[in-house]
Design a protein around this motif. Structure first.
Motif, PDB file in Angstrom:
ATOM      1  N   HIS A 184      36.514  45.787  34.565  1.00 19.59           N
ATOM      2  CA  HIS A 184      36.424  44.711  35.555  1.00 19.59           C
ATOM      3  C   HIS A 184      37.643  43.789  35.451  1.00 19.59           C
ATOM      4  CE1 HIS A 184      32.481  45.741  37.014  1.00 19.59           C
ATOM      5  NE2 HIS A 184      31.939  45.649  35.817  1.00 19.59           N
ATOM      6  N   LEU A 185      38.069  43.494  34.226  1.00 19.35           N
ATOM      7  CA  LEU A 185      39.232  42.616  34.048  1.00 19.35           C
ATOM      8  C   LEU A 185      40.496  43.278  34.585  1.00 19.35           C
ATOM      9  CD1 LEU A 185      39.973  40.311  31.056  1.00 19.35           C
ATOM     10  CD2 LEU A 185      41.809  41.698  32.014  1.00 19.35           C
TER      11      LEU A 185
ATOM     12  N   ARG B   2      29.758  49.749  40.202  1.00 21.55           N
ATOM     13  CA  ARG B   2      28.789  48.791  39.681  1.00 21.55           C
ATOM     14  C   ARG B   2      29.031  47.402  40.264  1.00 21.55           C
ATOM     15  NH1 ARG B   2      26.638  51.095  34.530  1.00 21.55           N
ATOM     16  NH2 ARG B   2      26.485  49.043  33.545  1.00 21.55           N
ATOM     17  N   GLU B   3      30.300  47.081  40.503  1.00 20.33           N
ATOM     18  CA  GLU B   3      30.624  45.794  41.140  1.00 20.33           C
ATOM     19  C   GLU B   3      30.038  45.732  42.546  1.00 20.33           C
ATOM     20  OE1 GLU B   3      34.576  43.439  42.796  1.00 20.33           O
ATOM     21  OE2 GLU B   3      34.809  44.942  41.220  1.00 20.33           O
TER      22      GLU B   3
ATOM     23  N   LEU C 192      46.911  49.456  32.491  1.00 21.96           N
ATOM     24  CA  LEU C 192      46.456  48.388  31.604  1.00 21.96           C
ATOM     25  C   LEU C 192      45.478  48.921  30.567  1.00 21.96           C
ATOM     26  CD1 LEU C 192      45.896  45.442  34.113  1.00 21.96           C
ATOM     27  CD2 LEU C 192      47.514  45.461  32.208  1.00 21.96           C
ATOM     28  N   LEU C 193      44.525  49.723  30.991  1.00 20.65           N
ATOM     29  CA  LEU C 193      43.490  50.203  30.086  1.00 20.65           C
ATOM     30  C   LEU C 193      44.045  51.165  29.046  1.00 20.65           C
ATOM     31  CD1 LEU C 193      40.570  50.732  32.613  1.00 20.65           C
ATOM     32  CD2 LEU C 193      40.854  48.857  30.975  1.00 20.65           C
TER      33      LEU C 193
ATOM     34  N   MET D 278      31.664  40.187  34.357  1.00 20.70           N
ATOM     35  CA  MET D 278      31.725  40.740  33.010  1.00 20.70           C
ATOM     36  C   MET D 278      30.459  40.424  32.229  1.00 20.70           C
ATOM     37  SD  MET D 278      35.737  40.384  31.848  1.00 20.70           S
ATOM     38  CE  MET D 278      35.752  38.585  31.787  1.00 20.70           C
ATOM     39  N   ARG D 279      29.907  39.250  32.441  1.00 25.75           N
ATOM     40  CA  ARG D 279      28.665  38.895  31.747  1.00 25.75           C
ATOM     41  C   ARG D 279      27.502  39.771  32.212  1.00 25.75           C
ATOM     42  NH1 ARG D 279      28.536  34.066  33.208  1.00 25.75           N
ATOM     43  NH2 ARG D 279      26.845  34.188  34.719  1.00 25.75           N
TER      44      ARG D 279
END
Length: 232
Positions: free
Chosen positions: A30-31, A147-148, A124-125, A20-21
């Motif tokens: 991401h979460l 991106r991950e 969730l989102l 996340m950073r």
């Protein structure tokens, strides 16, 4: 009744914080992805145990147990970091968003919805109002997952100044957690902000999320229920 391995999942894992950073714009996505991976199996184990120990309890009763448990945790999840200023506030809202994700997945499990299914990340989102509709949520999740993978292969790329990254990350996570004054809180980094986040704001935002989640999941059906509709 406690969850298996609950102590290990009270706060987001260090690897998620790193991700996340490095990519604060997609911090909620991401979460959500990590929550389903890590917390979905926990919720599935909880409901199996609950049904074995309380066979006469209805889905509504089990969902209420989950809501009470996680609303109480959310109420006291602020100020957990012990850090002052911006870093402490960012950690606190990250823990709140993680706690809320756990609650949503437990509610899903209570109503017989698979908490480990990838669709739960989109749920969730939408439920946490990061996205208005499931289609947009799924698109953003796909971008975040890409991106991950790219970050794992090529590293995080060029880094922005840490203060700017933390501010963006804090705002994104606070918005996900339902802290609507996020920009004001993080722009000023008000002394004692973590205490405020740890009481009324945490409890109110989490209760509202619980209501939306129960409304959604009590109407789900089948092994792979549809993702939430716009307007929840």
């Amino acid at each position: 009744m406690s969850d298996p391995a609950a102590d290990a999942t009270e706060a987001p894992p260090a690897t998620l914080w790193d991700r996340m950073r490095q990519d604060p714009q997609y911090a909620p996505e991401h979460l959500a992805l990590e929550a389903v991976r890590r917390l979905g199996p926990e919720a599935a184990a909880w409901i199996r145990q609950a049904r074995a120990e309380q066979p006469g309890d209805s889905a509504e009763t089990l969902a209420e147990q989950a809501v009470r448990r996680f609303v109480n945790r959310a109420r006291f999840s602020g100020a957990v970091s012990g850090a002052a200023g911006l870093p402490g506030a960012v950690i606190d809202v990250g823990v709140l968003a993680w706690t809320q994700a756990r609650m949503v997945l437990h509610i899903a499990a209570a109503y017989g919805v698979d908490p480990t299914h990838p669709d739960r990340a989109a749920d969730l989102l939408v439920l946490q109002r990061v996205h208005k509709a499931a289609a947009g949520a799924r698109l953003a999740l796909g971008v975040a997952a890409g991106r991950e993978r790219a970050g794992a292969l090529f590293g995080g790329g060029e880094r922005a100044p840490l203060g700017r990254v933390m501010l963006r990350l804090g705002v994104r996570l606070a918005q996900m957690a339902g802290v609507r004054a996020a920009k004001r809180v993080f722009a000023k980094v008000v002394p004692g902000a973590a205490i405020v986040l740890g009481t009324w704001a945490n409890s109110s935002a989490t209760k509202n999320l619980a209501d939306r989640s129960r409304t959604l999941y009590r109407h789900y059906g089948g092994p792979h229920p549809p993702s939430p509709r716009h307007g929840l």
